[in-house]
Write a protein that holds these residues in place. Structure first.
Motif, PDB file in Angstrom:
ATOM      1  N   PRO A  61      -2.736  -1.586  -9.295  1.00  0.00           N
ATOM      2  CA  PRO A  61      -3.602  -0.789  -8.413  1.00  0.00           C
ATOM      3  C   PRO A  61      -3.242   0.691  -8.430  1.00  0.00           C
ATOM      4  O   PRO A  61      -2.136   1.068  -8.839  1.00  0.00           O
ATOM      5  N   GLU A  62      -4.168   1.509  -7.984  1.00  0.00           N
ATOM      6  CA  GLU A  62      -3.973   2.956  -7.979  1.00  0.00           C
ATOM      7  C   GLU A  62      -2.771   3.364  -7.141  1.00  0.00           C
ATOM      8  O   GLU A  62      -2.130   4.384  -7.407  1.00  0.00           O
ATOM      9  N   ASP A  63      -2.445   2.560  -6.122  1.00  0.00           N
ATOM     10  CA  ASP A  63      -1.269   2.864  -5.294  1.00  0.00           C
ATOM     11  C   ASP A  63      -0.008   2.977  -6.149  1.00  0.00           C
ATOM     12  O   ASP A  63       0.886   3.772  -5.860  1.00  0.00           O
ATOM     13  N   GLU A  64       0.060   2.163  -7.214  1.00  0.00           N
ATOM     14  CA  GLU A  64       1.230   2.198  -8.080  1.00  0.00           C
ATOM     15  C   GLU A  64       1.280   3.489  -8.889  1.00  0.00           C
ATOM     16  O   GLU A  64       2.370   3.969  -9.234  1.00  0.00           O
ATOM     17  N   ALA A  65       0.122   4.069  -9.192  1.00  0.00           N
ATOM     18  CA  ALA A  65       0.111   5.366  -9.872  1.00  0.00           C
ATOM     19  C   ALA A  65       0.769   6.416  -8.975  1.00  0.00           C
ATOM     20  O   ALA A  65       1.490   7.299  -9.458  1.00  0.00           O
ATOM     21  N   GLY A  66       0.518   6.316  -7.671  1.00  0.00           N
ATOM     22  CA  GLY A  66       1.167   7.227  -6.731  1.00  0.00           C
ATOM     23  C   GLY A  66       2.676   7.073  -6.759  1.00  0.00           C
ATOM     24  O   GLY A  66       3.418   8.065  -6.761  1.00  0.00           O
ATOM     25  N   SER A  67       3.147   5.838  -6.795  1.00  0.00           N
ATOM     26  CA  SER A  67       4.594   5.590  -6.824  1.00  0.00           C
ATOM     27  C   SER A  67       5.210   6.080  -8.131  1.00  0.00           C
ATOM     28  O   SER A  67       6.295   6.678  -8.130  1.00  0.00           O
ATOM     29  N   ILE A  68       4.525   5.835  -9.249  1.00  0.00           N
ATOM     30  CA  ILE A  68       5.023   6.299 -10.536  1.00  0.00           C
ATOM     31  C   ILE A  68       5.077   7.825 -10.570  1.00  0.00           C
ATOM     32  O   ILE A  68       6.036   8.426 -11.075  1.00  0.00           O
ATOM     33  N   ALA A  69       4.058   8.466 -10.007  1.00  0.00           N
ATOM     34  CA  ALA A  69       4.040   9.927  -9.942  1.00  0.00           C
ATOM     35  C   ALA A  69       5.240  10.462  -9.166  1.00  0.00           C
ATOM     36  O   ALA A  69       5.853  11.468  -9.557  1.00  0.00           O
ATOM     37  N   LEU A  70       5.602   9.783  -8.086  1.00  0.00           N
ATOM     38  CA  LEU A  70       6.759  10.220  -7.301  1.00  0.00           C
ATOM     39  C   LEU A  70       8.051  10.102  -8.093  1.00  0.00           C
ATOM     40  O   LEU A  70       8.973  10.896  -7.905  1.00  0.00           O
ATOM     41  N   HIS A  71       8.129   9.110  -8.972  1.00  0.00           N
ATOM     42  CA  HIS A  71       9.311   9.001  -9.831  1.00  0.00           C
ATOM     43  C   HIS A  71       9.421  10.223 -10.742  1.00  0.00           C
ATOM     44  O   HIS A  71      10.525  10.725 -10.978  1.00  0.00           O
ATOM     45  N   PHE A  72       8.280  10.702 -11.241  1.00  0.00           N
ATOM     46  CA  PHE A  72       8.297  11.923 -12.057  1.00  0.00           C
ATOM     47  C   PHE A  72       8.742  13.123 -11.219  1.00  0.00           C
ATOM     48  O   PHE A  72       9.533  13.951 -11.671  1.00  0.00           O
ATOM     49  N   VAL A  73       8.234  13.206  -9.997  1.00  0.00           N
ATOM     50  CA  VAL A  73       8.597  14.317  -9.105  1.00  0.00           C
ATOM     51  C   VAL A  73      10.087  14.294  -8.818  1.00  0.00           C
ATOM     52  O   VAL A  73      10.773  15.322  -8.913  1.00  0.00           O
ATOM     53  N   ASN A  74      10.601  13.124  -8.472  1.00  0.00           N
ATOM     54  CA  ASN A  74      12.017  13.006  -8.151  1.00  0.00           C
ATOM     55  C   ASN A  74      12.887  13.322  -9.359  1.00  0.00           C
ATOM     56  O   ASN A  74      13.974  13.898  -9.219  1.00  0.00           O
ATOM     57  N   LYS A  90       0.835  -1.202   0.000  1.00  0.00           N
ATOM     58  CA  LYS A  90       0.000   0.000   0.000  1.00  0.00           C
ATOM     59  C   LYS A  90       0.869   1.250   0.000  1.00  0.00           C
ATOM     60  O   LYS A  90       1.848   1.345   0.737  1.00  0.00           O
ATOM     61  N   ASN A  91       0.517   2.209  -0.827  1.00  0.00           N
ATOM     62  CA  ASN A  91       1.223   3.481  -0.865  1.00  0.00           C
ATOM     63  C   ASN A  91       0.585   4.413   0.157  1.00  0.00           C
ATOM     64  O   ASN A  91      -0.475   4.981  -0.076  1.00  0.00           O
ATOM     65  N   VAL A  92       1.255   4.548   1.298  1.00  0.00           N
ATOM     66  CA  VAL A  92       0.658   5.316   2.397  1.00  0.00           C
ATOM     67  C   VAL A  92       0.668   6.827   2.124  1.00  0.00           C
ATOM     68  O   VAL A  92       0.043   7.601   2.861  1.00  0.00           O
ATOM     69  N   LEU A  93       1.365   7.256   1.074  1.00  0.00           N
ATOM     70  CA  LEU A  93       1.400   8.672   0.721  1.00  0.00           C
ATOM     71  C   LEU A  93       0.463   9.003  -0.447  1.00  0.00           C
ATOM     72  O   LEU A  93       0.525  10.098  -0.995  1.00  0.00           O
ATOM     73  N   LEU A  94      -0.411   8.058  -0.800  1.00  0.00           N
ATOM     74  CA  LEU A  94      -1.245   8.240  -1.987  1.00  0.00           C
ATOM     75  C   LEU A  94      -2.090   9.510  -1.903  1.00  0.00           C
ATOM     76  O   LEU A  94      -2.196  10.257  -2.881  1.00  0.00           O
ATOM     77  N   TRP A  95      -2.712   9.764  -0.758  1.00  0.00           N
ATOM     78  CA  TRP A  95      -3.562  10.949  -0.611  1.00  0.00           C
ATOM     79  C   TRP A  95      -2.758  12.220  -0.836  1.00  0.00           C
ATOM     80  O   TRP A  95      -3.197  13.141  -1.542  1.00  0.00           O
ATOM     81  N   GLU A  96      -1.565  12.298  -0.241  1.00  0.00           N
ATOM     82  CA  GLU A  96      -0.716  13.480  -0.389  1.00  0.00           C
ATOM     83  C   GLU A  96      -0.256  13.653  -1.834  1.00  0.00           C
ATOM     84  O   GLU A  96      -0.201  14.773  -2.351  1.00  0.00           O
ATOM     85  N   ILE A  97       0.078  12.553  -2.487  1.00  0.00           N
ATOM     86  CA  ILE A  97       0.528  12.618  -3.878  1.00  0.00           C
ATOM     87  C   ILE A  97      -0.587  13.161  -4.769  1.00  0.00           C
ATOM     88  O   ILE A  97      -0.359  14.020  -5.624  1.00  0.00           O
ATOM     89  N   LYS A  98      -1.804  12.652  -4.568  1.00  0.00           N
ATOM     90  CA  LYS A  98      -2.948  13.136  -5.348  1.00  0.00           C
ATOM     91  C   LYS A  98      -3.160  14.636  -5.145  1.00  0.00           C
ATOM     92  O   LYS A  98      -3.508  15.360  -6.088  1.00  0.00           O
TER      93      LYS A  98
END
Length: 278
Positions: A148-161, A114-122
């Protein structure tokens, strides 16, 4: 340029007389070919031209994963480049490809984190998250697999980084010291020599770097009610013991107390690094 290494019929590594390297993809481009031969560039669909250090890491990664994972990542990155205002670091070809491949492997094994930062990323990275959702749709179209949507959060963080352009120098110095000390604790605990040029080591150091930034900014991943920490602690007892040494070091030197979620990810990364090295 001539062939330096053939990964499969569709992915090869080329090098010129000055050892400048390029990974190319194309249907049948490597079929019935041998090292030192030339290639038909009309068959080339995609090219990866990175700096030397990143090319070496990408070569190591391509040797481990299916070629379709590399192709997927390339398409996702090109889509992101067209839609993000900030330039993306070439390192994303390694980090995102590695993440997507590992996410698909975890899904196949029935292990979803589970991506526990999903809400913040969104909330804070809306554009990156939108593009990441598009990445999930692309993966589903290509492979018939819905992450799952949690992976979208992780992929988004890769873009941010990958858009990250620098930090305060004081933070950079402290982070460098923390990362170095934590890595040394792991090495001494296991008593093994780790290849510091390997992809595994690069993955581990990347995690430590962003973990250290979060810790210094007091943005540690919060506790989760349904945490997998207890399960992972029992599954990987040696990595857990090593993690406790890191925890003691951080409490003693920086007066920082880690959450179970942060310790969970440290255990996972330490296990991944040391199991392959051992």
């Amino acid at each position: 340029m001539r062939i330096k290494k053939i990964f499969n019929n569709n992915v090869i590594l080329l090098a010129d007389e000055h050892q400048n390297e390029m990974i190319v993809m194309g249907k049948g481009i490597g079929f019935n070919k041998h090292n030192a031969e030339s290639v038909d560039f009309s068959k080339v669909d995609k090219r990866f031209v990175l700096d030397k250090g990143n090319t070496d890491k990408l070569v190591g990664l391509v040797s481990e994963i299916p070629a379709e994972h590399l192709e997927l990542s390339h398409e996702i990155i090109e889509y992101a480049k067209q839609n993000l205002s900030e330039k993306l670091s070439d390192n994303i070809y390694i980090t995102l490809t590695d993440h997507i491949s590992f996410a698909l492997f975890r899904l196949e094994e029935g292990l979803q984190i589970k991506n526990v930062l999903l809400w913040e990323i969104k909330k804070f990275y809306k554009e990156e998250f939108r593009i990441a959702l598009g990445a999930l749709e692309l993966i589903e179209r290509k492979l018939g697999i819905r992450l799952p949507e949690d992976e979208a959060g992780s992929i988004a963080l890769h873009f941010v980084n990958a858009q990250h352009t620098g930090q305060d120098m004081r933070h950079t110095v402290i982070v460098t010291r923390i990362v170095n000390d934590l890595a040394n604790i792991v090495k001494y605990h296991y008593g093994i020599k780790i290849d510091e040029e390997s992809l595994n080591y690069s993955r581990f150091m990347t995690h430590l770097k962003y973990f250290a930034y979060r810790m210094l900014q007091n943005e540690l991943i919060p506790e989760e009610q349904d945490s997998l920490y207890d399960q992972i602690r029992e599954k990987y007892p040696e990595a857990y013991v090593c993690t406790q040494k890191l925890v003691n070091y951080l409490e003693r030197n920086y007066d920082k107390k880690l959450t179970n979620e942060e310790m969970f990810y440290l255990v996972i990364h330490i296990q991944r690094l040391t199991s392959r090295e051992i």
